[in-house]
Design a protein around this motif. Structure first.
Motif: not given
Lengths: 372, 372
Positions: A19, A339, A38-39, A25, A320, A331, A317
Motif C-alpha cells: 500500500f 474496481d 482511505g485506509a 500522496q 478516485l 482507496r 479510477r
C-alpha cells in the motif's frame, strides 16, 4: 567491490509496497488531505482509557516490553474463552501473517486466496516463494466453496478468507465459515482474517474449538479499537501452532506502549460499543451520500462502505482521482470487476460532509473525461 | 484432523526464545525486582521531549504510521550525512537483522560471528537455515582478524561484529573496523552492530562511505536514547541494499508513536549528552562497587559493566542466582570463558545502592556453595 549476495528468492522479489500511505500522496501533492477515509482507520479514535495507558507507558518506554506479552495474552484468552497458550500477539495482523507464511510456505508450496483479497497476504506468500492460486469472488462475497475446491485441487497449505471481507465489506454468517472448515481438505489450514469482525452483525464470528488444528483466526486493535498506528494484532489457534510462532517471531517486537494500550482498549467495552454505534451511523451516512449521487452502496459489515460507481474500472479510477484532487483520501479495489467501486472509510460528520461535497464534483469530473 | 504442514526448516527449529524477560522471572518468583539492571536498558529514561511527542501521538494512533517513515529517515540521514535512500527503519535492530538475514541467507549458507556474541543474530541465522561459524574472542574483544579469516575460509555471506561489544562492553577504535572492512573477502557483508556506539569514546564509529557495498551498520533508539520498549532501530547501507528491505519488511511495522518518539529523541541532543554523562558516572560507580568486593570490572564503552567474578562459570552463575534471589535483575555472558563474568547495566543511585548492598552478600552466598 561486489555487493551482498542475495538469496535467489530475494533477488527475484520485486521491491513491492502493498500500500502507498496517504502521507506519501500528501508529500507528492504538497497538500494535506481534508478527509482521511482511505485506509479503514477508525476516525472515532482510540479509547480514552487506552490513550491514558499509552501516556503512562511513554515514560516507562526505557524498559523492553514483556517478550511473553503475558498480561495482554491472558486478557485476550479470557475474552475468547481459550487458554493463553492459544494466543500469540504480534506487530499487527500483517506481522503475524508474515510469521505464519514463513512457518508453512517453502518455495513452490501452494496457497489459495481470492482474486482481489487482502494484498499483504499475497505479499508474504510471494516473499517466501509460495505459489498463490486465486479464485474469483461470487458477487461481492468471497466464495468459500470455490476456495475449498481450489485448496483441494492444488493441495494448498493455506487458504485465506477474510470475514468480513476487505475490500468489499461483505460478510458470511458463522455457519458458512464453519461449513468451510468442515469441508477443508486434510492438511489445509484456514487463515481466517477477522480484522473487522467487531463491526459485523452478531453471529458473524463462528465458535471454533481452541484446539481445532484446521484454522487460525486473526484479530487486531487497528480497526474497531482505533489503534492502527500502534501495531498490535493477535492470532488464536491450537497451542502447537501458536507455540511455533516462538520459533520465528521478533520476541520483543510488541513494545511497552503497545502492550499497555491494547490491554486498556480490550477492557474498555463502553468505548467499543460507542464505536460500533458510530460506525453503524457513519455507514448509513456514506450510503446516503452515495445514493444521493445515484450510486449504489454495498452492504457493509465493516468500518467502510464500498460504493459501486456504476461504470467500469476506468471510470471508478477517474472518480478516485477526482476525489483525491479534492483532498479526499479514499482507496478502491485493485481487481476487476470490483474496481468499478471505490472504498470509503467511516468518519465523523466533518469528514462525511467533505466527502458529500466532493463526490458530486468528482463524478462530474470523471464523467467529463477524468480530469479535475 | 491433521494439523498444519510446516516447512522442513520450520519443523526443525527449536521454539527458542533468545532472552527470558525480567517479567517472566518476576512472575515465577512472585516478587518484583528492586533493581532492573540486566537488559542494558537506560534507567535514565527517554528524553522528556520524546515523552511529550509520544503522548501527543497517542491520541493520533488511530492512524497508521507513514509506511515510508519519511520524516524520521530524513532526520537520521541528515544526522549521518547520508541520503534517505541509505536509511531504513525497523522494529528494533532485532527486526532489521531478521530482514537482512532473510534477504541473504538460504539454507546451508555460511555466516560468521563470535562465540558468545549477540544471540539474536544467531537466532535469525538459524531461523533461515544458515550455518553459523563461530570464532573465539581475543580476551574481552571480538577478533576482527579471526572473523575475516573465517569468513574467507567458509565463504561467508555475512560476518557480524558488534562495536562496542555486548556482552563484554569492549570496543575497537574506528581504524580497526575500517581495516576489517578492507580485509573482507569479496561478497562478504559486514554486519556492524553499533547499538551502544553513542556511549563509546569519540573515535569508535568509523566514517564509512554511504554507498560502500561491503558493510551495513545498525543503530537503535533502545540504548542511549532510552526507548527499548518503543522498538525503533535503523540501518545505514548502500541504497540498493536498503531498497531490498522493502521486499520483505513489515511496511507498517513502525507505528505512529514510535516514529514520533524517535524523531523527537534524535533532535534532543541535550538529553543524549546528559545520558552520556550519567552513564559514564554510573560505569564508575559499578566499577567501584565491584572493586570494593575484590572483583575486576572490565573497561566499558557501553551502558553496562561486565564484572569478572574471579572464578569459573559455575561460580559466576551462583553469584547471578544470589543477586536475583536478592531482587537484583542482572544477566551474564552465556559462553566460556566469558561466563566467569556478570553483566550489570548502568543505573541511578537507588539501583546502584541496591546492587552495592546485594553484591557482597551474593558473593558470600556463592562462595558458601551457591545457596542463598
Amino acid at each position: 567491490m561486489i555487493g551482498p549476495r542475495y538469496t535467489p528468492l530475494a533477488a527475484s522479489l520485486p521491491a513491492t509496497v502493498p500500500f502507498v500511505g496517504p502521507e506519501t500522496q500528501e508529500r507528492a501533492r504538497g497538500r494535506l488531505f481534508r478527509a482521511r477515509l482511505g485506509a479503514n482507520e477508525s476516525l472515532f479514535g482510540p479509547s480514552p482509557r487506552a490513550v491514558a495507558a499509552m501516556t503512562l507507558a511513554a515514560s516507562d518506554v526505557w524498559m523492553y516490553g514483556d517478550p511473553e506479552i503475558h498480561e495482554l495474552r491472558a486478557a485476550i484468552a479470557a475474552d475468547h474463552g481459550v487458554a493463553p497458550a492459544n494466543v500469540t500477539v504480534g506487530e499487527g495482523i500483517d506481522g503475524l501473517l508474515g510469521c505464519l507464511v514463513r512457518l508453512l510456505v517453502a518455495p513452490g508450496d501452494p496457497v489459495v486466496t481470492s482474486d482481489g483479497a487482502y494484498p499483504t497476504f499475497g505479499f508474504h506468500v510471494a516473499g517466501f516463494g509460495g505459489v498463490l492460486h486465486k479464485v474469483p469472488y461470487r458477487g461481492p462475497h468471497e466464495d468459500p466453496e470455490a476456495l475449498v475446491d481450489m485448496a483441494r485441487k492444488v493441495g494448498a497449505k493455506l487458504v485465506y478468507l477474510a470475514n468480513p471481507d476487505n475490500p468489499m465489506g461483505s460478510h458470511h454468517p458463522a455457519a458458512t465459515v464453519l461449513a468451510m472448515i468442515e469441508a477443508l481438505p486434510p492438511g489445509t489450514l484456514l487463515v481466517l482474517d477477522e480484522a473487522y469482525v467487531e463491526l459485523a452483525p452478531e453471529g458473524t464470528a463462528p465458535k471454533i474449538a481452541a484446539e481445532d488444528p484446521r484454522v487460525i483466526r486473526f484479530r487486531t486493535f487497528s480497526k474497531a479499537h482505533g489503534m492502527a498506528g500502534l501495531r498490535v494484532g493477535y492470532a488464536i489457534a491450537a497451542a502447537p501452532l501458536i507455540a511455533a510462532f516462538d520459533k520465528v517471531r521478533n520476541h520483543f517486537g510488541v513494545g511497552r506502549i503497545a502492550q499497555a494500550g491494547a490491554l486498556a482498549a480490550l477492557a474498555d467495552r463502553d468505548w467499543l460499543a460507542e464505536v460500533q454505534t458510530q460506525v453503524a451511523l457513519s455507514r448509513e451516512g456514506i450510503a446516503a451520500i452515495a445514493r444521493g449521487c445515484g450510486l449504489v452502496p454495498l452492504p457493509s459489515a465493516t468500518n467502510f462502505v464500498t460504493i459501486d460507481c456504476g461504470g467500469d474500472g476506468t471510470f471508478a479510477r477517474a472518480v478516485l482521482k477526482a476525489l483525491i484532487d479534492r483532498d479526499i483520501f479514499v482507496r478502491m479495489p485493485f481487481v476487476a470487476p470490483h474496481d468499478r467501486c471505490i472504498r470509503v472509510s467511516c468518519g465523523r460528520a466533518a469528514e462525511l460532509d467533505a466527502f458529500a461535497q466532493a463526490l458530486p464534483e468528482a463524478l462530474a469530473a470523471a464523467s467529463a473525461g477524468g480530469g479535475v
